[in-house]
Design a protein around this motif. Structure first.
Motif, PDB file in Angstrom:
ATOM      1  N   LEU A   1       0.442  -1.551  -0.204  1.00 48.52           N
ATOM      2  CA  LEU A   1       0.123  -0.254  -0.143  1.00 48.52           C
ATOM      3  C   LEU A   1       1.078   1.004   0.119  1.00 48.52           C
ATOM      4  O   LEU A   1       1.245   1.987   0.663  1.00 48.52           O
ATOM      5  CB  LEU A   1      -1.137  -0.399   0.763  1.00 48.52           C
ATOM      6  N   MET A   2       0.687   2.149  -1.169  1.00 47.66           N
ATOM      7  CA  MET A   2       1.399   3.285  -1.333  1.00 47.66           C
ATOM      8  C   MET A   2       0.753   4.745  -1.254  1.00 47.66           C
ATOM      9  O   MET A   2      -0.424   4.049  -2.133  1.00 47.66           O
ATOM     10  CB  MET A   2       2.071   2.875  -2.401  1.00 47.66           C
ATOM     11  N   THR A   3       0.882   5.538  -0.766  1.00 42.26           N
ATOM     12  CA  THR A   3       0.161   6.574  -1.338  1.00 42.26           C
ATOM     13  C   THR A   3       0.733   7.669  -2.863  1.00 42.26           C
ATOM     14  O   THR A   3       1.548   7.280  -3.027  1.00 42.26           O
ATOM     15  CB  THR A   3       0.382   7.802  -0.535  1.00 42.26           C
ATOM     16  N   ASP A   4       0.376   8.377  -2.942  1.00 40.28           N
ATOM     17  CA  ASP A   4       0.047   9.232  -4.097  1.00 40.28           C
ATOM     18  C   ASP A   4       1.642   9.462  -4.097  1.00 40.28           C
ATOM     19  O   ASP A   4       2.559   9.562  -5.426  1.00 40.28           O
ATOM     20  CB  ASP A   4      -0.488  10.174  -5.204  1.00 40.28           C
ATOM     21  N   LYS A   5       2.079  10.146  -3.332  1.00 39.75           N
ATOM     22  CA  LYS A   5       3.323  11.344  -3.372  1.00 39.75           C
ATOM     23  C   LYS A   5       4.424  10.090  -3.327  1.00 39.75           C
ATOM     24  O   LYS A   5       5.357  10.622  -3.861  1.00 39.75           O
ATOM     25  CB  LYS A   5       3.182  11.892  -1.889  1.00 39.75           C
ATOM     26  N   GLN A   6       4.199   8.860  -2.213  1.00 37.21           N
ATOM     27  CA  GLN A   6       5.180   8.118  -2.007  1.00 37.21           C
ATOM     28  C   GLN A   6       5.347   7.073  -3.353  1.00 37.21           C
ATOM     29  O   GLN A   6       7.110   6.990  -4.281  1.00 37.21           O
ATOM     30  CB  GLN A   6       5.120   6.946  -1.321  1.00 37.21           C
TER      31      GLN A   6
END
Length: 336
Positions: free
Chosen positions: A220-225
């Motif tokens: 799971l990753m955020t858009d920024k990551q």
């Protein structure tokens, strides 16, 4: 009440340092939050809501309908999944959000796919139930590779991220193999300030972490990551290597991998035929000493052949090129 107390005070993520696993425990407060005006994950505040425009409250930080350990049904067909109560409230294309409260998180589930029809029904049946009990605003995208060339999981993940972005905004993206089904709904698919490895303890490895730097199965990753690491490498044709490559990208950007304890982050692995191995995967991984800045989202070439809004998911058929010809363009190109 006991469940809520357990979740609020006992949930810890294992912080994995860049070069070694130290088993260090922290409580980063992942149970609430959203995005701030700059697109950063903001924790401890009720900032992000679902598409429900009614005057309903924010969903509680601890979803009230969690069951803990849950059974995994391995032989559910798509037709059977579509005929169950899981379809209630699901919009065409696999979109869902709670009607009684505003979801704290928007999560796009990205599933790389080819020749796994026997597993698709089980995945849809299980994951819709799982995600709805967590009161998420989510959708499921199944990204199918066209043709019979070697499977390129990472390219499909890049395609899924790129296409889902067009329908956002999403707080984070779950990159999820179709044969990995979570066995405990207290394993929350909530966004975090650091990338999260989800499939910590899987049945095919006797519910033990495969190795310290393992990042496969589901994450799971955020858009920024994702943007910071330039997405996934496009170079891995055949099974294996792309998740180790992603680990390196995360380390190069001075980020850390977070994990839930294995007693919660348990996954049932549905049996399937062995995949064709990428014989060059270790060599390709070892060469990633900074290549990620020009190998990933900014070098992705693909053609969308078809987008179909199924009842429980969005199906995207894509031509992602050939293992015999590495794209030379440094700019992502998309044709419709």
């Amino acid at each position: 009440m006991l469940m809520a107390t357990f979740l609020l005070f006992s949930y810890c993520l294992i912080v994995v340092k860049n070069k070694a696993y130290h088993g260090e425990l922290e409580t980063p407060g992942i149970l609430g939050g959203g995005l701030d005006h700059e697109g950063n994950v903001a924790f401890g505040r009720e900032s992000h809501v679902s598409d429900d425009k009614g005057q309903v409250p924010i969903c509680p930080p601890v979803p009230p309908d969690l069951r803990g350990r849950i059974n995994v049904l391995e032989n559910v067909t798509v037709e059977e999944a579509e005929s169950t109560g899981v379809t209630e409230g699901v919009k065409q294309g696999g979109f869902w959000w709670p009607s009684h409260c505003q979801a704290r998180w928007r999560v796009a589930i990205i599933v790389p796919y080819r020749n796994r029809a026997s597993q698709l029904g089980s995945f849809l049946h299980h994951m819709h139930n799982f995600l709805q009990r967590q009161e998420l605003n989510y959708s499921i995208y199944v990204i199918e590779q066209e043709g019979d060339d070697l499977f390129n999981r990472a390219r499909l993940l890049n395609v899924g991220y790129s296409e889902a972005q067009r329908e956002g905004p999403w707080d984070c993206f779950a990159f999820h193999d179709i044969d990995m089904l979570p066995e405990d709904d207290r394993h929350l698919y909530h966004c975090s300030p650091q990338p999260r490895h989800l499939a910590v303890a899987t049945s095919n490895h006797k519910y033990k972490l495969v190795y310290d730097r393992y990042f496969g199965g589901a994450c799971l990753m955020t858009d920024k990551q994702i943007k910071a690491v330039n997405g996934w490498s496009n170079r891995y044709w055949g099974w294996g290597g792309e998740d180790d490559d992603m680990w390196r990208r995360i380390a190069f950007e001075d980020m850390h991998v977070w994990r839930y304890p294995g007693k919660l982050a348990r996954y049932k692995t549905i049996k399937h035929r062995p995949q064709v191995l990428n014989k060059n995967r270790f060599e390709i991984v070892s060469r990633n000493t900074g290549r990620y800045t020009h190998d990933g989202l900014n070098s992705l070439n693909y053609t969308v052949r078809n987008i179909t809004r199924k009842l429980l998911y969005t199906h995207i058929l894509a031509n992602i090129g050939s293992s015999r010809k590495i794209a030379s363009s440094s700019v992502r190109h998309r044709k419709r």
